[in-house]
Design a protein around this motif. Structure first.
Motif, mmCIF file in Angstrom:
data_model
loop_
_atom_site.group_PDB
_atom_site.id
_atom_site.type_symbol
_atom_site.label_atom_id
_atom_site.label_comp_id
_atom_site.label_asym_id
_atom_site.label_seq_id
_atom_site.Cartn_x
_atom_site.Cartn_y
_atom_site.Cartn_z
ATOM 1 N N UNK A 192 -28.503 49.083 43.974
ATOM 2 C CA UNK A 192 -28.173 49.873 42.785
ATOM 3 C C UNK A 192 -26.989 50.790 43.069
ATOM 4 N N UNK A 193 -26.985 51.421 44.246
ATOM 5 C CA UNK A 193 -25.841 52.263 44.623
ATOM 6 C C UNK A 193 -24.551 51.446 44.668
ATOM 7 N N UNK A 194 -24.625 50.229 45.194
ATOM 8 C CA UNK A 194 -23.449 49.353 45.232
ATOM 9 C C UNK A 194 -22.981 48.978 43.830
ATOM 10 N N UNK A 195 -23.926 48.726 42.931
ATOM 11 C CA UNK A 195 -23.558 48.417 41.542
ATOM 12 C C UNK A 195 -22.869 49.613 40.891
ATOM 13 N N UNK A 196 -23.387 50.809 41.140
ATOM 14 C CA UNK A 196 -22.740 52.016 40.612
ATOM 15 C C UNK A 196 -21.345 52.192 41.221
#
Length: 94
Positions: free
Chosen positions: A34-38
């Motif tokens: 999720x952090x990578x997607x953000x």
């Protein structure tokens, strides 16, 4: 199909960011994704702001912005994760 690629890009960016950040990160893999997607979303916005969103060939500058954003978000997110949930996990295992 867009969500599928977003998850894959987020997964890869999150893992690369975790590898670059010194020390051990404790956030779980799903949260790193999720952090990578953000990071990808923020990096795209930064590239758009600098006027290099789309170039001919491979968009290296956009990818660099995405990676930088992912590194910052993974580091900040992991610190927040440890502050909120890390102590509970450490107490349970002791």
């Amino acid at each position: 199909m867009g969500w599928f690629w977003a998850i894959i890009v987020g997964f890869v960016l999150g893992l690369i960011a975790k590898a670059i950040i010194p020390g051990k990160q404790h956030s779980p893999l799903w949260l790193t994704t999720i952090f990578g997607m953000l990071g990808a979303v923020v990096g795209n916005a930064m590239a758009r702001g600098f006027g290099v969103e789309e170039t001919s060939g491979i968009d290296w500058s956009r990818h660099i912005f995405q990676l930088i954003a992912a590194i910052v978000i993974v580091a900040a997110g992991d610190a927040l994760y440890m502050q909120l949930w890390g102590n509970r996990k450490m107490q349970r295992s002791a």
